[in-house]
Every structure is written in C-alpha cells, then in structure tokens.
Design a protein around this motif. Sequence first.
Motif, PDB file in Angstrom:
ATOM      1  N   ALA A 111       0.839  -1.200   0.000  1.00  0.00           N
ATOM      2  CA  ALA A 111       0.000   0.000   0.000  1.00  0.00           C
ATOM      3  C   ALA A 111       0.875   1.251   0.000  1.00  0.00           C
ATOM      4  CB  ALA A 111      -0.935  -0.010   1.207  1.00  0.00           C
ATOM      5  N   GLY A 112       1.934   1.236   0.795  1.00  0.00           N
ATOM      6  CA  GLY A 112       2.856   2.365   0.815  1.00  0.00           C
ATOM      7  C   GLY A 112       3.558   2.549  -0.519  1.00  0.00           C
ATOM      8  N   ASN A 113       3.961   1.449  -1.125  1.00  0.00           N
ATOM      9  CA  ASN A 113       4.611   1.485  -2.431  1.00  0.00           C
ATOM     10  C   ASN A 113       3.674   2.080  -3.480  1.00  0.00           C
ATOM     11  OD1 ASN A 113       6.672   0.786  -4.405  1.00  0.00           O
ATOM     12  ND2 ASN A 113       5.354  -0.907  -5.001  1.00  0.00           N
ATOM     13  N   PHE A 114       2.435   1.640  -3.473  1.00  0.00           N
ATOM     14  CA  PHE A 114       1.491   2.132  -4.466  1.00  0.00           C
ATOM     15  C   PHE A 114       1.219   3.619  -4.257  1.00  0.00           C
ATOM     16  CE2 PHE A 114      -2.199   2.425  -7.149  1.00  0.00           C
ATOM     17  CZ  PHE A 114      -1.927   1.510  -8.146  1.00  0.00           C
ATOM     18  N   ALA A 115       1.116   4.051  -3.000  1.00  0.00           N
ATOM     19  CA  ALA A 115       0.894   5.472  -2.705  1.00  0.00           C
ATOM     20  C   ALA A 115       2.070   6.316  -3.179  1.00  0.00           C
ATOM     21  CB  ALA A 115       0.659   5.661  -1.212  1.00  0.00           C
ATOM     22  N   THR A 116       3.278   5.805  -2.985  1.00  0.00           N
ATOM     23  CA  THR A 116       4.474   6.520  -3.436  1.00  0.00           C
ATOM     24  C   THR A 116       4.479   6.674  -4.950  1.00  0.00           C
ATOM     25  OG1 THR A 116       5.741   5.708  -1.549  1.00  0.00           O
ATOM     26  CG2 THR A 116       7.003   6.450  -3.469  1.00  0.00           C
ATOM     27  N   VAL A 117       4.181   5.603  -5.652  1.00  0.00           N
ATOM     28  CA  VAL A 117       4.160   5.654  -7.117  1.00  0.00           C
ATOM     29  C   VAL A 117       3.030   6.557  -7.600  1.00  0.00           C
ATOM     30  CG1 VAL A 117       3.823   4.281  -9.206  1.00  0.00           C
ATOM     31  CG2 VAL A 117       5.334   3.459  -7.396  1.00  0.00           C
ATOM     32  N   ASP A 118       1.913   6.572  -6.889  1.00  0.00           N
ATOM     33  CA  ASP A 118       0.801   7.456  -7.237  1.00  0.00           C
ATOM     34  C   ASP A 118       1.248   8.921  -7.148  1.00  0.00           C
ATOM     35  OD1 ASP A 118      -2.002   7.608  -8.008  1.00  0.00           O
ATOM     36  OD2 ASP A 118      -2.330   8.503  -6.023  1.00  0.00           O
ATOM     37  N   ALA A 119       1.993   9.246  -6.100  1.00  0.00           N
ATOM     38  CA  ALA A 119       2.510  10.611  -5.954  1.00  0.00           C
ATOM     39  C   ALA A 119       3.498  10.938  -7.083  1.00  0.00           C
ATOM     40  CB  ALA A 119       3.173  10.774  -4.586  1.00  0.00           C
ATOM     41  N   MET A 120       4.331   9.975  -7.458  1.00  0.00           N
ATOM     42  CA  MET A 120       5.271  10.195  -8.561  1.00  0.00           C
ATOM     43  C   MET A 120       4.526  10.420  -9.879  1.00  0.00           C
ATOM     44  SD  MET A 120       8.592   7.758  -7.794  1.00  0.00           S
ATOM     45  CE  MET A 120       7.743   6.234  -8.041  1.00  0.00           C
ATOM     46  N   ALA A 121       3.435   9.698 -10.095  1.00  0.00           N
ATOM     47  CA  ALA A 121       2.639   9.873 -11.313  1.00  0.00           C
ATOM     48  C   ALA A 121       2.164  11.312 -11.423  1.00  0.00           C
ATOM     49  CB  ALA A 121       1.446   8.910 -11.312  1.00  0.00           C
ATOM     50  N   LYS A 122       1.690  11.844 -10.323  1.00  0.00           N
ATOM     51  CA  LYS A 122       1.197  13.215 -10.336  1.00  0.00           C
ATOM     52  C   LYS A 122       2.324  14.211 -10.607  1.00  0.00           C
ATOM     53  CE  LYS A 122      -2.943  12.195  -7.727  1.00  0.00           C
ATOM     54  NZ  LYS A 122      -2.998  10.888  -8.327  1.00  0.00           N
ATOM     55  N   LEU A 123       3.522  13.908 -10.128  1.00  0.00           N
ATOM     56  CA  LEU A 123       4.674  14.790 -10.380  1.00  0.00           C
ATOM     57  C   LEU A 123       5.045  14.866 -11.853  1.00  0.00           C
ATOM     58  CD1 LEU A 123       7.052  13.952  -7.383  1.00  0.00           C
ATOM     59  CD2 LEU A 123       5.816  16.095  -7.787  1.00  0.00           C
ATOM     60  N   VAL A 124       4.761  13.803 -12.598  1.00  0.00           N
ATOM     61  CA  VAL A 124       5.067  13.821 -14.034  1.00  0.00           C
ATOM     62  C   VAL A 124       3.833  14.131 -14.880  1.00  0.00           C
ATOM     63  CG1 VAL A 124       7.057  12.291 -13.793  1.00  0.00           C
ATOM     64  CG2 VAL A 124       4.812  11.304 -14.329  1.00  0.00           C
ATOM     65  N   GLY A 125       2.749  14.553 -14.211  1.00  0.00           N
ATOM     66  CA  GLY A 125       1.559  14.987 -14.937  1.00  0.00           C
ATOM     67  C   GLY A 125       0.560  13.899 -15.268  1.00  0.00           C
ATOM     68  N   GLU A 126       0.719  12.725 -14.692  1.00  0.00           N
ATOM     69  CA  GLU A 126      -0.251  11.643 -14.912  1.00  0.00           C
ATOM     70  C   GLU A 126      -1.290  11.648 -13.802  1.00  0.00           C
ATOM     71  OE1 GLU A 126      -0.670   9.403 -17.356  1.00  0.00           O
ATOM     72  OE2 GLU A 126       1.008  10.253 -18.467  1.00  0.00           O
ATOM     73  N   GLN A 127      -2.496  11.274 -14.143  1.00  0.00           N
ATOM     74  CA  GLN A 127      -3.550  11.134 -13.133  1.00  0.00           C
ATOM     75  C   GLN A 127      -3.200  10.002 -12.171  1.00  0.00           C
ATOM     76  OE1 GLN A 127      -6.237  13.051 -12.689  1.00  0.00           O
ATOM     77  NE2 GLN A 127      -6.956  11.842 -10.955  1.00  0.00           N
ATOM     78  N   GLU A 128      -2.725   8.897 -12.755  1.00  0.00           N
ATOM     79  CA  GLU A 128      -2.328   7.746 -11.944  1.00  0.00           C
ATOM     80  C   GLU A 128      -1.552   6.771 -12.814  1.00  0.00           C
ATOM     81  OE1 GLU A 128      -5.911   5.787 -10.635  1.00  0.00           O
ATOM     82  OE2 GLU A 128      -6.286   4.951 -12.602  1.00  0.00           O
ATOM     83  N   PHE A 129      -0.828   5.879 -12.154  1.00  0.00           N
ATOM     84  CA  PHE A 129      -0.300   4.681 -12.787  1.00  0.00           C
ATOM     85  C   PHE A 129      -1.113   3.558 -12.169  1.00  0.00           C
ATOM     86  CE2 PHE A 129       3.986   7.008 -12.917  1.00  0.00           C
ATOM     87  CZ  PHE A 129       3.799   7.432 -14.218  1.00  0.00           C
ATOM     88  N   SER A 130      -1.983   2.954 -12.933  1.00  0.00           N
ATOM     89  CA  SER A 130      -2.917   1.977 -12.370  1.00  0.00           C
ATOM     90  C   SER A 130      -2.324   0.577 -12.284  1.00  0.00           C
ATOM     91  CB  SER A 130      -4.206   1.937 -13.191  1.00  0.00           C
ATOM     92  OG  SER A 130      -3.916   1.587 -14.526  1.00  0.00           O
ATOM     93  N   LEU A 131      -1.123   0.405 -12.817  1.00  0.00           N
ATOM     94  CA  LEU A 131      -0.493  -0.905 -12.814  1.00  0.00           C
ATOM     95  C   LEU A 131       0.979  -0.736 -12.452  1.00  0.00           C
ATOM     96  CD1 LEU A 131      -0.864  -3.705 -15.316  1.00  0.00           C
ATOM     97  CD2 LEU A 131       1.384  -2.712 -15.045  1.00  0.00           C
ATOM     98  N   LEU A 132       1.474  -1.611 -11.590  1.00  0.00           N
ATOM     99  CA  LEU A 132       2.894  -1.635 -11.242  1.00  0.00           C
ATOM    100  C   LEU A 132       3.400  -3.057 -11.401  1.00  0.00           C
ATOM    101  CD1 LEU A 132       2.900   0.301  -7.840  1.00  0.00           C
ATOM    102  CD2 LEU A 132       3.564   1.178 -10.069  1.00  0.00           C
ATOM    103  N   PHE A 133       4.659  -3.172 -11.760  1.00  0.00           N
ATOM    104  CA  PHE A 133       5.261  -4.489 -11.903  1.00  0.00           C
ATOM    105  C   PHE A 133       6.695  -4.413 -11.412  1.00  0.00           C
ATOM    106  CE2 PHE A 133       7.741  -7.406 -14.732  1.00  0.00           C
ATOM    107  CZ  PHE A 133       7.303  -8.587 -14.163  1.00  0.00           C
ATOM    108  N   HIS A 134       7.059  -5.334 -10.535  1.00  0.00           N
ATOM    109  CA  HIS A 134       8.433  -5.436 -10.051  1.00  0.00           C
ATOM    110  C   HIS A 134       8.967  -6.803 -10.462  1.00  0.00           C
ATOM    111  CE1 HIS A 134       8.010  -1.804  -7.690  1.00  0.00           C
ATOM    112  NE2 HIS A 134       6.935  -2.291  -7.107  1.00  0.00           N
ATOM    113  N   LYS A 135      10.089  -6.815 -11.152  1.00  0.00           N
ATOM    114  CA  LYS A 135      10.677  -8.065 -11.635  1.00  0.00           C
ATOM    115  C   LYS A 135      11.956  -8.347 -10.864  1.00  0.00           C
ATOM    116  CE  LYS A 135      12.263 -10.414 -15.795  1.00  0.00           C
ATOM    117  NZ  LYS A 135      11.924 -11.679 -15.211  1.00  0.00           N
ATOM    118  N   GLY A 136      12.042  -9.542 -10.333  1.00  0.00           N
ATOM    119  CA  GLY A 136      13.250  -9.990  -9.672  1.00  0.00           C
ATOM    120  C   GLY A 136      13.855 -11.152 -10.429  1.00  0.00           C
TER     121      GLY A 136
END
Length: 133
Positions: free
Chosen positions: A60-85
């Motif tokens: 939840a914290g990760n998604f909130a952080t990425v949501d804030a970053m989306a707004k910084l670059v002018g996006e409403q949201e990033f509705s999908l995240l993917f982490h590859k290990g």
Amino acid sequence: MNYGIVSQEQLEQIDVMLTEKLIKLGVDCVMIIDMAGNIITARDNGESKYDVYSFAALAAGNFATVDAMAKLVGEQEFSLLFHKGQDSNIHFSKIDDELLLISMFGKDISLGFLRLNVVDAIEKIRKIWNKKQ
C-alpha cells in the motif's frame, strides 16, 4: 464499489475465482488489499511463505508513493505496477480507487499471460461486488 458491505458469500465467490484464474495458473500468492494496507482476502498455492500482513502494508505504501510520482510527471495515476526480480515478480493492479489486486509469481509465468488473467479477474471481482446484497 463499497467493499465494506461485502457479504461472506461474495468473498467466497471472489476466493474461488482468484484460485481458478490466478493460483491454478501458477501464481504463488494473490491478495486484495485496500489502500491502507488492510487485507480483504488472500489466496496462495499452499507453498507460499510470504508474510501477507507485512507485504500488504508495504505494498500500500509502495502504491501510494508511485501514485505521488505519477502526479509529479503529470499523470492522473499509474494503475499498474510491476516489479521483476531474478526469481520472483510482483504485479499490482487497481480494482478501483479503494482496492488493489496483488499477484506474486515466479519466472514460470509470462507477464502478458498473467496480465490477461488479472484483467479478467478484476472484471469478475467488480461484477461480484456490484451484485445486490
């Protein structure tokens, strides 16, 4: 969609669908969480050793952080995240403004195939949640 008034029957239908659409596909663990990190439901393959409670809070914290970053670059949201290990992957997808579907899976599953199944699962979750109570 108000998940606060979801019935036990609806949760059971969602659990069955998550097992059919994602766990049987080879996903190690799948969960639905709210944006505060509370687990609504979680399913696993019986071999998963994830601490789902810690994971949900961090996710939840990760998604909130990425949501804030989306707004910084002018996006409403990033509705999908993917982490590859190297061996493990994590896929996050918004169900709605309140809920996330998180899938943890290994390298045996292609991201494209997982995403198709996640899109279908989210559509089914929305239909189940929107049924009259």
